[in-house]
Design a protein around this motif. Structure first.
Motif, PDB file in Angstrom:
ATOM      1  N   ALA A 484      -9.038   6.095  -3.714  1.00 25.25           N
ATOM      2  CA  ALA A 484      -9.122   5.072  -2.673  1.00 25.25           C
ATOM      3  C   ALA A 484     -10.525   5.078  -2.087  1.00 25.25           C
ATOM      4  N   VAL A 485     -10.954   3.920  -1.624  1.00 24.39           N
ATOM      5  CA  VAL A 485     -12.246   3.799  -0.947  1.00 24.39           C
ATOM      6  C   VAL A 485     -12.000   3.132   0.410  1.00 24.39           C
ATOM      7  N   ILE A 486     -12.475   3.781   1.469  1.00 22.76           N
ATOM      8  CA  ILE A 486     -12.290   3.297   2.836  1.00 22.76           C
ATOM      9  C   ILE A 486     -13.655   3.106   3.472  1.00 22.76           C
ATOM     10  N   ARG A 487     -13.886   1.936   4.040  1.00 23.49           N
ATOM     11  CA  ARG A 487     -15.156   1.713   4.734  1.00 23.49           C
ATOM     12  C   ARG A 487     -15.100   2.371   6.109  1.00 23.49           C
ATOM     13  N   ILE A 488     -16.246   2.784   6.590  1.00 21.42           N
ATOM     14  CA  ILE A 488     -16.368   3.298   7.951  1.00 21.42           C
ATOM     15  C   ILE A 488     -16.847   2.127   8.812  1.00 21.42           C
ATOM     16  N   LYS A 489     -15.934   1.572   9.575  1.00 21.07           N
ATOM     17  CA  LYS A 489     -16.212   0.348  10.323  1.00 21.07           C
ATOM     18  C   LYS A 489     -17.416   0.533  11.245  1.00 21.07           C
ATOM     19  N   GLY A 490     -18.265  -0.480  11.264  1.00 21.86           N
ATOM     20  CA  GLY A 490     -19.449  -0.432  12.108  1.00 21.86           C
ATOM     21  C   GLY A 490     -20.636   0.242  11.468  1.00 21.86           C
ATOM     22  N   THR A 491     -20.500   0.672  10.213  1.00 24.83           N
ATOM     23  CA  THR A 491     -21.592   1.311   9.483  1.00 24.83           C
ATOM     24  C   THR A 491     -21.667   0.694   8.089  1.00 24.83           C
ATOM     25  N   LYS A 492     -22.628   1.156   7.305  1.00 24.64           N
ATOM     26  CA  LYS A 492     -22.726   0.742   5.909  1.00 24.64           C
ATOM     27  C   LYS A 492     -22.157   1.819   4.988  1.00 24.64           C
ATOM     28  N   LYS A 493     -21.378   2.729   5.559  1.00 23.68           N
ATOM     29  CA  LYS A 493     -20.836   3.852   4.801  1.00 23.68           C
ATOM     30  C   LYS A 493     -19.405   3.580   4.352  1.00 23.68           C
ATOM     31  N   ALA A 494     -18.998   4.299   3.313  1.00 23.95           N
ATOM     32  CA  ALA A 494     -17.617   4.294   2.852  1.00 23.95           C
ATOM     33  C   ALA A 494     -17.315   5.677   2.283  1.00 23.95           C
ATOM     34  N   ILE A 495     -16.060   6.050   2.287  1.00 22.36           N
ATOM     35  CA  ILE A 495     -15.667   7.341   1.714  1.00 22.36           C
ATOM     36  C   ILE A 495     -14.619   7.102   0.625  1.00 22.36           C
ATOM     37  N   ALA A 496     -14.675   7.933  -0.405  1.00 23.10           N
ATOM     38  CA  ALA A 496     -13.698   7.888  -1.496  1.00 23.10           C
ATOM     39  C   ALA A 496     -12.841   9.139  -1.414  1.00 23.10           C
ATOM     40  N   ILE A 497     -11.527   8.993  -1.581  1.00 24.54           N
ATOM     41  CA  ILE A 497     -10.599  10.121  -1.447  1.00 24.54           C
ATOM     42  C   ILE A 497      -9.527  10.044  -2.528  1.00 24.54           C
ATOM     43  N   ALA A 498      -9.097  11.211  -3.007  1.00 24.48           N
ATOM     44  CA  ALA A 498      -8.080  11.259  -4.054  1.00 24.48           C
ATOM     45  C   ALA A 498      -7.284  12.552  -3.935  1.00 24.48           C
ATOM     46  N   THR A 499      -6.049  12.518  -4.396  1.00 26.24           N
ATOM     47  CA  THR A 499      -5.245  13.736  -4.548  1.00 26.24           C
ATOM     48  C   THR A 499      -4.863  13.850  -6.018  1.00 26.24           C
ATOM     49  N   ASP A 500      -4.934  15.034  -6.564  1.00 22.39           N
ATOM     50  CA  ASP A 500      -4.635  15.227  -7.983  1.00 22.39           C
ATOM     51  C   ASP A 500      -4.076  16.621  -8.232  1.00 22.39           C
ATOM     52  N   GLY A 501      -3.348  16.743  -9.332  1.00 19.38           N
ATOM     53  CA  GLY A 501      -2.804  18.025  -9.761  1.00 19.38           C
ATOM     54  C   GLY A 501      -1.886  17.804 -10.946  1.00 19.38           C
ATOM     55  N   ASN A 502      -1.906  18.711 -11.901  1.00 21.35           N
ATOM     56  CA  ASN A 502      -1.049  18.603 -13.075  1.00 21.35           C
ATOM     57  C   ASN A 502      -0.156  19.830 -13.141  1.00 21.35           C
ATOM     58  N   ALA A 503       1.121  19.624 -12.804  1.00 18.67           N
ATOM     59  CA  ALA A 503       2.051  20.745 -12.722  1.00 18.67           C
ATOM     60  C   ALA A 503       2.270  21.416 -14.084  1.00 18.67           C
ATOM     61  N   ALA A 504       2.324  20.624 -15.153  1.00 15.70           N
ATOM     62  CA  ALA A 504       2.583  21.195 -16.476  1.00 15.70           C
ATOM     63  C   ALA A 504       1.462  22.140 -16.892  1.00 15.70           C
ATOM     64  N   TYR A 505       0.217  21.722 -16.668  1.00 17.73           N
ATOM     65  CA  TYR A 505      -0.910  22.593 -16.999  1.00 17.73           C
ATOM     66  C   TYR A 505      -0.841  23.891 -16.198  1.00 17.73           C
ATOM     67  N   THR A 506      -0.561  23.757 -14.910  1.00 18.30           N
ATOM     68  CA  THR A 506      -0.540  24.932 -14.040  1.00 18.30           C
ATOM     69  C   THR A 506       0.620  25.853 -14.383  1.00 18.30           C
ATOM     70  N   TYR A 507       1.735  25.275 -14.805  1.00 14.30           N
ATOM     71  CA  TYR A 507       2.905  26.053 -15.217  1.00 14.30           C
ATOM     72  C   TYR A 507       2.570  26.940 -16.422  1.00 14.30           C
ATOM     73  N   LEU A 508       1.831  26.352 -17.360  1.00 12.73           N
ATOM     74  CA  LEU A 508       1.514  27.079 -18.593  1.00 12.73           C
ATOM     75  C   LEU A 508       0.324  28.025 -18.423  1.00 12.73           C
TER      76      LEU A 508
END
Length: 548
Positions: A484-508
């Motif tokens: 996701a990308v969210i702008r910071i209102k009142g500025t020219k900035k934006a932030i990108a955020i994500a959640t990730d994880g692979n349970a099968a890989y971690t299990y093995l």
């Protein structure tokens, strides 16, 4: 009289830990003191088994403004005097018992952690795990393999474990309730849910993982600490009145779910997002416009008033006096034990400069919030709880927050070892000469349709369309993208955020699975054109007392 084992189990304390408490106090604790120790020494609050491991994480960097464990959330500097506060935490056990309220109050709790820092929440994300929603049909693949005598699935320990009709129905109930709870709370409070992930495996049947993340923006010079500094400063509680909901919630979150877990339903909190919205705006008015009126701010989350007050005092090296008789209640006949351990939602503890008590009260009354001054900061390092003129607890703050830690040896499960060593080359490719042309074409079509229908691969639109991801009008890139990308209102900035994880890989392979999760999240952020600068985690593990 020493407590029986049932009482200790309810408090998530071992007999050895109880004996340690006696040694530290040089006496037996009373009921209120024991309840406070149980809550703050639980895995949920005290990190008894995970703290030694969490200390191994790299936690410093050029953008990092906070120290791990000292504040409600991490904060990174994004320039121009602005900081981004972010945190993710789980609400698994409550969601397994009461999915809607469990998930909803998980969102409410993480939002309070962010505005307790003086940051305005601007985005929510979630990371969810459920058991299969349907009983998997017999794999048509088996028909192709049967004649050749080829094993179609890996051996015992497979992630493809069996799911019964009853389990699938329960999983659908949990899935629908959790997704509705996240959407219901987030939509009402006016914070967009902009991203996340959903995964399915028999490992999570009846026991979902519900992780909620919140991101906020603040002026760095307006950040607030969760500390009870300054003897003579006042403790004020604001928000919802205190009830019996959520008592033992922290200890409940620290034990294993079993057949008796349904009895813990009263430990699940009940949320009110409209109350939280008023609480959010009132607290941010104080932090942004009247920063000098308050000294500290803390959410009454897990372990309620006990955790909020004691941790603030311990961090500052001060003491506190609280009169539970002054705590607003919505139920008659509540005991000091119940008041101190209640986890009623939408409550904040505010450390107020005494000369500004009236002004702070005025702000809360403007937002139609009930507040009361319930205590004072002292300089003796003691937590003293009173019920009117009667002292019901007296414990050094540092003892309550200094939970024992354990470093346990793990043993790999033979089933997982067998699964990891399984030779996948035994499953022929669709191009294998074992199949003739017509069989190959039919098999290819069937496999493609199966893959596209798999919940792991299929669109998660069903989930994120239940969330308002445009409220606030700051969402540039929403759900369904790499990040996701969210702008910071009142500025020219934006932030990108994500959640990730692979349970099968971690299990093995736990080590490699963890590394891949970090790399995947960083790649997804980078794919938006953003530079990854910080990460947080919410690690969900089984019972650490079981070696395997």
């Amino acid at each position: 009289m020493p407590p029986d084992q049932r009482t200790l189990d309810q408090l998530s304390l071992t007999r050895e830990e109880y004996d340690r408490i006696i040694d530290l106090l040089d006496r037996e604790p009373n009921e209120v003191e024991l309840g406070m120790f149980g809550a703050l020494w639980s895995e949920h609050c005290g990190y008894k088994n995970s703290r030694p491991l969490l200390k191994m994480f790299p936690a410093e960097g050029p953008y990092v403004l906070t120290k791990v464990g000292e504040e409600n959330a991490g904060v990174v500097d994004i320039g121009d005097g602005l900081g981004v506060a972010f945190k993710i935490e789980s609400h698994n056990h409550p969601s397994a018992i009461e999915p809607y309220e469990g998930a909803a109050t998980g969102v409410g709790g993480i939002v309070r952690d962010i505005f307790a820092m003086g940051a305005r929440p601007i985005a929510l994300l979630d990371s969810l795990r459920f058991g299969p929603l349907q009983v998997p049909k017999a794999m048509e693949l088996g028909a192709y393999h049967a004649d050749a005598g080829i094993p179609t699935v890996p051996p015992q320990g497979s992630l493809l474990g069996k799911t019964t009709e009853e389990e699938a129905a329960r999983n659908r109930h949990l899935f629908n309730g959790v997704v509705a709870g996240i959407g219901g709370y987030g939509n009402c409070i006016g914070i967009p849910t902009v991203g996340g992930e959903v995964s399915f495996s028999p490992s999570y049947s009846g026991n979902p993982l519900v992780n909620a993340m919140c991101v906020g923006i603040a002026r760095i010079d307006k950040l607030v600490k969760a500390r009870a500094d300054g003897p003579g400063n006042l403790l004020m509680i604001v928000g919802a009145d205190t009830g019996r909901d959520g008592i033992h919630g922290a200890t409940f979150a620290s034990v294993q779910l079993d057949e008796s877990s349904e009895e813990r339903r009263p430990a699940v909190q009940v949320g009110n997002p409209f109350m939280e919205k008023k609480l959010l705006e009132a607290c941010l008015e104080l932090t942004e416009e009247h920063h000098e009126w308050i000294v500290g701010l803390q959410d009454c989350g897990a372990a309620g008033l006990t955790s909020a007050a004691v941790e603030c005092a311990a961090k500052a090296g001060t003491g506190i006096i609280i009169d539970v008789a002054k705590v607003p209640r919505r139920e008659a006949g509540m005991t000091p034990y119940e008041v101190m351990l209640s986890e009623s939602q939408e409550r904040m503890l505010v450390i107020v400069a005494p000369e500004h008590e009236a002004e702070v009260r005025g702000v809360f009354e403007h937002w139609e919030l009930h507040c009361e001054t319930i205590g004072v900061v002292t300089d003796d390092g003691l937590v003293r709880i009173r019920d009117g003129d009667v002292e019901v607890a007296r414990v050094p703050a540092k003892l309550l927050t200094d939970a024992p830690t354990y470093v346990r040896e793990g043993v790999e499960s033979p089933a997982i070892k067998q699964l990891r060593e399984y030779d996948v080359s035994k499953i022929p490719d669709v191009a294998s000469a074992a199949y003739n042309g017509s069989e190959r074409r039919s098999m290819t079509s069937d496999l493609l349709l199966q893959l596209l229908a798999s919940p792991e691969i299929a669109s998660k639109r069903l989930v994120w369309r239940q969330y308002d991801h445009q409220v606030g009008t700051n969402t540039v890139v929403g759900p369904g993208s790499d990040a996701a990308v969210i702008r910071i209102k009142g500025t020219k900035k934006a932030i990108a955020i994500a959640t990730d994880g692979n349970a099968a890989y971690t299990y093995l392979d736990p080590y490699m699975g963890g590394a891949i999760a970090v790399a995947e999240a960083a790649r997804n952020v980078a794919c938006t054109g953003a530079k990854p600068i910080a990460m947080t985690n919410c690690l969900n593990f089984g019972n650490p007392e079981k070696p395997e």
